[in-house]
Enzyme design. Structure first.
Site: not given
Ligand code: F6P
Length: 357
Positions: A11, A74, A136, A179
């Site tokens: 992310g 990811r 986080d 977080g």
């Molecule tokens: O790890 C950073 C973060 O923003 C977390 O706080 C959250 O749970 C996650 O990534 C959200 O992920 P995505 O961008 O894949 O929805």
């Protein structure tokens, strides 16, 4: 000639560009000959050999820019050893591309999952240096990750805005803060934003204590209450469940997230009017705050210094205001949680913040 690969993984967050700029400026400024290979969209770029040779001008004017000039994606660690749809072995492909390009080292900016893969690449013989990226703040081996402070500012602003409307209408507001599995961001934004109740995963809450704290405020004539709730917050009851039981329970949850479930329970127990706000990905967007720009500049320069010494296999972190190198094998797969008995929790409780425990 030194050839260095660079990628941003997982992310995104603020200050990725500021960090890359610092690595690049230090390398360009201190080495006779250096070539930086920017892999596109994280590990995907390394797997499929999608890169571009960067120019010093690519790193100019990006100190204040959010996002990442390299793009990100990811690539779950658990799937790294699983061949792709065309039967390609991803780990072997990354090793092969690294060797084909005759890279001397690889700089990886990433969070938890990305560190597991970085350590795997180290085990496979690649020269890797990593930098701790995430809002986080949950990476082992560093007091701070870049992105964290910028996200605190945004989440705090969200709470500030909610404050005025909550006060005008006399409502209970839940602000759900990102977080992942830890409560760093919620804790800091909650305190900075003057939240009355802060719920974080590290301190499972009792719904009756939460409701009692809201009722107490109402009895004292306070017309509103603000709850800063971590997306990973968990009730005492749920904290007792096994991983499997919890997964099963959550799969049946009718609410989109913990805040909505909590909101319904609070409404039932207090009879108060509830509103829910989820700032979501806003918390990862926009320019980095000054604190993160300084942190990124320091971390990036320290990473480049190790590269210049051909000293690999570390994450660059910061401890007690000193940049430090932490062996990748120590960082990979470990989360850094808020300690429930940490001084910051004790002090927050002293000023009257409720944690629902
Ligand atoms: O790890 C950073 C973060 O923003 C977390 O706080 C959250 O749970 C996650 O990534 C959200 O992920 P995505 O961008 O894949 O929805």
């Amino acid at each position: 000639m030194k050839r260095i690969g660079m990628l941003t993984s997982g992310g995104d967050c603020q200050s990725l560009n500021a960090t890359m700029r610092s690595v690049a400026k230090t390398l360009y400024g201190n080495l006779e000959e250096v070539e930086i290979y920017g892999f596109q969209e994280g590990y995907k770029g390394l797997i499929y050999n999608n890169y571009r040779i960067m120019k010093p001008s690519d790193f100019s004017g990006i100190l204040t820019e959010g996002g990442t000039i390299l793009g990100t994606s990811r690539q779950p660690f658990k799937l790294m050893r699983v061949p792709d749809a065309n039967g390609l072995d991803k780990v072997e492909a990354m090793k092969e591309n690294y060797r084909k390009l005759k890279l001397n080292g690889l700089v990886i900016l990433g969070g938890n999952g990305s560190h597991k893969t970085a350590n795997l690449l180290r085990e496979e013989g690649l020269n890797v240096i990593t930098l701790p990226k995430t809002i986080d703040n949950d990476l082992w081996g560093t007091d701070l990750t870049f992105g964290f402070h910028s996200a605190i500012e945004i989440a705090t602003n969200a709470i500030d805005c909610i404050h005025t409307t909550a006060a005008s209408h006399g409502r209970v507001f839940i602000v759900e803060i990102m977080g992942h599995k830890v409560g760093w961001l919620t804790l800091h934004a909650g305190i900075a934003g003057g939240a009355d109740i802060i719920l974080i995963p590290e301190i499972p809450y009792d719904i009756d204590s939460v409701a009692a704290a809201i009722k107490k405020r109402a009895d004292q004539g306070k017309r509103f209450s603000i709850l800063a709730v971590a997306e990973g917050a968990i009730s005492k009851e749920d904290a007792k469940l096994s991983k499997k039981e919890l997964k099963e329970k959550r799969s049946k949850r009718i609410y989109p997230s913990i805040s909505y479930e909590l909101g319904a329970q609070i409404q039932e127990k207090t009879g108060q009017e509830i509103r829910i706000t989820v700032p979501g990905h806003m918390q990862r967007g926009g320019p980095p705050c000054p604190f993160d720009r300084v942190l990124s500049t320091r971390l990036g320069a320290a990473a480049a210094e190790l590269i210049m010494k051909d000293d690999y296999g570390y994450m660059i972190g910061i401890k007690n205001d000193r940049t430090t190198r932490v062996p990748l094998e120590e960082v990979a797969g470990k989360l850094r949680y808020v300690e429930p008995d940490a001084p910051i929790i004790k002090e927050a409780k002293l000023v009257g913040i409720t944690f629902g425990d």
